[in-house]
Write an enzyme that holds these catalytic residues in place. Structure first.
Site, PDB file in Angstrom:
ATOM      1  N   GLU A 176      -4.525  34.263  59.157  1.00 29.27           N
ATOM      2  CA  GLU A 176      -3.309  34.375  58.368  1.00 29.27           C
ATOM      3  C   GLU A 176      -3.527  35.110  57.047  1.00 29.27           C
ATOM      4  O   GLU A 176      -4.588  34.978  56.433  1.00 29.27           O
ATOM      5  CB  GLU A 176      -2.782  32.974  58.029  1.00 29.27           C
ATOM      6  CG  GLU A 176      -2.441  32.157  59.239  1.00 29.27           C
ATOM      7  CD  GLU A 176      -2.068  30.730  58.889  1.00 29.27           C
ATOM      8  OE1 GLU A 176      -1.262  30.153  59.628  1.00 29.27           O
ATOM      9  OE2 GLU A 176      -2.578  30.189  57.890  1.00 29.27           O
ATOM     10  N   THR A 206     -13.535  24.710  60.536  1.00 28.17           N
ATOM     11  CA  THR A 206     -12.219  24.954  61.131  1.00 28.17           C
ATOM     12  C   THR A 206     -11.478  26.036  60.334  1.00 28.17           C
ATOM     13  O   THR A 206     -10.807  26.898  60.897  1.00 28.17           O
ATOM     14  CB  THR A 206     -11.384  23.653  61.112  1.00 28.17           C
ATOM     15  OG1 THR A 206     -12.091  22.674  61.862  1.00 28.17           O
ATOM     16  CG2 THR A 206     -10.012  23.857  61.706  1.00 28.17           C
ATOM     17  N   ARG A 251      -7.141  23.024  46.480  1.00 28.47           N
ATOM     18  CA  ARG A 251      -5.713  23.195  46.199  1.00 28.47           C
ATOM     19  C   ARG A 251      -4.851  22.391  47.164  1.00 28.47           C
ATOM     20  O   ARG A 251      -3.759  21.936  46.792  1.00 28.47           O
ATOM     21  CB  ARG A 251      -5.333  24.662  46.148  1.00 28.47           C
ATOM     22  CG  ARG A 251      -5.221  25.426  47.465  1.00 28.47           C
ATOM     23  CD  ARG A 251      -3.874  25.206  48.139  1.00 28.47           C
ATOM     24  NE  ARG A 251      -3.564  26.223  49.114  1.00 28.47           N
ATOM     25  CZ  ARG A 251      -3.139  25.975  50.349  1.00 28.47           C
ATOM     26  NH1 ARG A 251      -3.014  24.746  50.799  1.00 28.47           N
ATOM     27  NH2 ARG A 251      -2.829  26.976  51.154  1.00 28.47           N
ATOM     28  N   ALA A 261     -13.176  17.559  56.941  1.00 26.48           N
ATOM     29  CA  ALA A 261     -13.583  18.263  55.719  1.00 26.48           C
ATOM     30  C   ALA A 261     -12.614  18.082  54.555  1.00 26.48           C
ATOM     31  O   ALA A 261     -13.005  18.130  53.388  1.00 26.48           O
ATOM     32  CB  ALA A 261     -13.768  19.751  56.021  1.00 26.48           C
ATOM     33  N   GLN A 262     -11.339  17.832  54.832  1.00 23.83           N
ATOM     34  CA  GLN A 262     -10.338  17.726  53.767  1.00 23.83           C
ATOM     35  C   GLN A 262     -10.237  16.314  53.181  1.00 23.83           C
ATOM     36  O   GLN A 262      -9.711  16.108  52.081  1.00 23.83           O
ATOM     37  CB  GLN A 262      -8.971  18.175  54.324  1.00 23.83           C
ATOM     38  CG  GLN A 262      -7.744  17.977  53.448  1.00 23.83           C
ATOM     39  CD  GLN A 262      -7.752  18.758  52.131  1.00 23.83           C
ATOM     40  OE1 GLN A 262      -7.126  18.358  51.161  1.00 23.83           O
ATOM     41  NE2 GLN A 262      -8.466  19.863  52.086  1.00 23.83           N
ATOM     42  N   ASP A 277     -11.001   7.477  61.648  1.00 17.10           N
ATOM     43  CA  ASP A 277     -11.114   8.701  62.439  1.00 17.10           C
ATOM     44  C   ASP A 277     -11.492   8.284  63.854  1.00 17.10           C
ATOM     45  O   ASP A 277     -12.194   7.283  64.033  1.00 17.10           O
ATOM     46  CB  ASP A 277     -12.201   9.612  61.843  1.00 17.10           C
ATOM     47  CG  ASP A 277     -12.123  11.043  62.380  1.00 17.10           C
ATOM     48  OD1 ASP A 277     -11.778  11.945  61.599  1.00 17.10           O
ATOM     49  OD2 ASP A 277     -12.407  11.260  63.581  1.00 17.10           O
ATOM     50  N   GLY A 309      -2.095  17.613  58.632  1.00  9.04           N
ATOM     51  CA  GLY A 309      -2.681  18.267  59.803  1.00  9.04           C
ATOM     52  C   GLY A 309      -1.699  19.079  60.625  1.00  9.04           C
ATOM     53  O   GLY A 309      -2.088  20.037  61.282  1.00  9.04           O
ATOM     54  N   GLY A 310      -0.434  18.705  60.630  1.00  5.68           N
ATOM     55  CA  GLY A 310       0.555  19.466  61.401  1.00  5.68           C
ATOM     56  C   GLY A 310       0.936  20.701  60.616  1.00  5.68           C
ATOM     57  O   GLY A 310       1.762  20.639  59.725  1.00  5.68           O
ATOM     58  N   ASP A 311       0.298  21.832  60.931  1.00  2.09           N
ATOM     59  CA  ASP A 311       0.487  22.992  60.064  1.00  2.09           C
ATOM     60  C   ASP A 311       0.516  24.311  60.817  1.00  2.09           C
ATOM     61  O   ASP A 311       0.379  25.366  60.215  1.00  2.09           O
ATOM     62  CB  ASP A 311      -0.599  23.026  58.984  1.00  2.09           C
ATOM     63  CG  ASP A 311      -1.989  23.156  59.589  1.00  2.09           C
ATOM     64  OD1 ASP A 311      -2.104  23.124  60.823  1.00  2.09           O
ATOM     65  OD2 ASP A 311      -2.939  23.290  58.820  1.00  2.09           O
ATOM     66  N   VAL A 363       2.349  22.110  54.821  1.00  2.00           N
ATOM     67  CA  VAL A 363       1.753  23.164  55.661  1.00  2.00           C
ATOM     68  C   VAL A 363       0.873  24.104  54.831  1.00  2.00           C
ATOM     69  O   VAL A 363       0.030  24.810  55.374  1.00  2.00           O
ATOM     70  CB  VAL A 363       2.820  23.981  56.434  1.00  2.00           C
ATOM     71  CG1 VAL A 363       3.560  23.088  57.424  1.00  2.00           C
ATOM     72  CG2 VAL A 363       3.800  24.673  55.506  1.00  2.00           C
TER      73      VAL A 363
END
Lengths: 359, 359
Positions: free
Chosen positions: B75, B103, B131, B158-159, B180, B244-246, B312
């Site tokens: 992107e 990822t 960010r 990782a986030q 998790d 996560g839904g992005d 997102v």
């Protein structure tokens, strides 16, 4: 788990191999051009461009994404063939030249589609100049009248010598006739072309420059609807290579010339917005260059025709140039490794990587 | 003519000052974070994000330009406020983790709108993690029920630790409840959070993790329409931070939860394609976060409400982070100068610059 565990054993700040991206600086790009030779660099990029235009349908294509202001534009030009993904950042600020800066600067990236990891970051100011000239030459070789040996070069700025040498190397041009409204630009171009083997003629008007020319290249920088060529200046049996008209509100040719010419374009959705044909109706017939290359459309059909390459520059040309550079730097020292990507031993442990890097 | 003639007097290969772009490597980004401190870095970026959301209407906005494949997406995320132009390259390849790769990796650029010249190139794998967490914290501070002290963190990749520390620093979270599907991820997150002052509780199910939580953060990586939270798991009076839904085809929440929640989004044209709300009708009501920040729309109106930040990731957040980094590296040694731009003495003399660089 890491693909390159052998690189993870030293100090905690040593980046892994996957984290390092080959970077070609301006200095290294110039060294590479000298190593290969200017003519062979242009021929090499031209060959990649031809290959990619011939497999046009395999690319993910989109018009470039521009952020326009009154003075210029900043653009992102992405494309992908499903194996590699490439993009270029490039600006165009004609007024820059007044403050001693380049009109166009840029850099580009190639990434692996399978992982999204960058595999090449490179300067693209020089590389854009090279690929723009190589593209012109590929198209002129295909469209110019047979035996074209003389080119008029109108606009003698940063792109002009690259055009002249590319058309010499790839089309067989023997004479270039230079004109610019600024005579010091013409002098500069003539000086730079002195050792190339081209016959260089400095002209005092555009009219003078196009005398006897089989190919007319326009490459001026003003951001306006200019008339670099008026209708009466262009006779039959020439190929026009119109480079400077490349964003909304920036054209070089009198509209009447467009109506007399067969117009060839890179990617219609982009060229209709940015090219000379922004002056024409949206459904004015144009031919896509890739279709000529693959034999699906006709190119020049008679010596008397005016063919026009309405060049705006398309992402696939940058992609070709990026592939060329990637392939040519393998095993060389024309790049350095840039610590661009965070790549912890455990990919889920980015936070831990930062923690462990505490000095 | 050159803006920096004093830099042009040495060897012909020495780039000018205008040609050199400040570059922040991963190593320098980590050094900078340690220099400022993790919490203060997150707070600093959060402040820039708040500032930029409050002047939302002054930005040139466009949904990100993605090149999608079966396995992932690459992107480009550009934006501009008329003074600065910024963009980020970022991928998302959930399968990367299986081969020991991140990822998400990325890098970003800030350029001067007036000239188009880049002024900062930086790694953005770490900076994106920072960010993203800072954005969640800014929105949770605004939307979470009063006195929120416990956060469930579902997905410990990782986030996750960045989210926990950002919400600690900015919202005042005191306990994080980790879950998790891979217990080693939870162990890793717990280990990393051990010294932060947060109470860390490792849980054996999502149901367990959300017990007593005022804020529920979901951040899982599978590229599918998953149900990380089912409808019966979510009670009244919580704030959901769905990260996560992005991208298209990647969601985390049962649709029924969306119908019970007040949904807050960054930029509707992008979120409707990429966020949890891709599950809903195109005209399902959502509130734009910038409007809540500027008082033009309501945020949380009662303690019993379910508020949902359908995150997102938008280009303006990257722009804020880039501005923060640019401002923080001034006068420091947290960057190096990268020879990214060709900048000949005479801007029209690019060809001559190459010629004169002959070794």
């Amino acid at each position: 788990m890491n693909a390159f565990p052998e690189h993870k054993t030293s100090a905690h700040l040593t980046p892994s191999k996957a984290a390092m991206v080959p970077f070609v600086s301006v200095e290294n790009m110039m060294r590479l051009v000298h190593h290969i030779g200017m003519q062979d660099t242009l021929k090499g990029i031209a060959a990649y461009i031809e290959d990619d235009f011939k497999r046009w349908e395999s690319f993910d294509k989109t018009p470039r994404l521009g952020s326009h202001t009154e003075d210029g534009v900043m653009e992102l030009m992405p494309t992908s063939d499903g194996l590699d993904y490439g993009f270029k950042y490039v600006n165009c600020h004609p007024k820059n030249i007044k403050s001693g800066l380049q009109t166009v600067v840029g850099f580009g990236l190639l990434a692996n589609v399978d992982t999204g990891y960058p595999v090449l970051l490179t300067e693209m100011t020089l590389l854009t100049a090279l690929r723009t000239a190589a593209t012109s030459a590929v198209m002129a070789k295909m469209l110019a009248p047979k035996g074209a040996r003389v080119m008029a070069m109108i606009g003698n700025g940063a792109q002009s010598e690259f055009q002249a040498v590319a058309l010499q190397a790839i089309v067989g041009i023997e004479e270039v006739r230079l004109f610019d409204i600024d005579p010091t630009a013409t002098e500069k171009a003539a000086r730079n072309l002195a050792g190339t083997g081209l016959k260089v003629t400095c002209c005092t008007s555009a009219q003078d420059a196009i005398q006897g020319a089989h190919i007319i290249t326009t490459c001026t920088a003003d951001k306006q609807n200019a008339t670099v060529l008026s209708d009466n200046m262009v006779g039959a049996g020439v190929h026009i290579n119109a480079i400077g008209g490349d964003c909304p509100g920036k054209t070089e040719l009198a509209e009447a010339i467009l109506h007399r010419a067969n117009i060839f374009v890179e990617y219609p959705p982009q060229t209709r917005i940015e090219g000379e044909i922004q002056q024409l109706a949206e459904d004015h017939p144009v031919t896509e260059l890739w279709q000529v290359m693959t034999g699906q459309a006709e190119g020049r059909t008679s010596q008397d025709q005016i063919t026009l390459f309405d060049s705006v520059g398309f992402a696939i040309e940058d992609f070709s140039a990026l592939r060329f550079i990637r392939d040519r730097i393998v095993g060389s020292d024309f790049f350095e490794a840039l610590d661009l990507l965070a790549d912890p031993d455990d990919p889920r442990d980015l936070f831990g990587m930062v923690q462990r890097s505490h000095p």
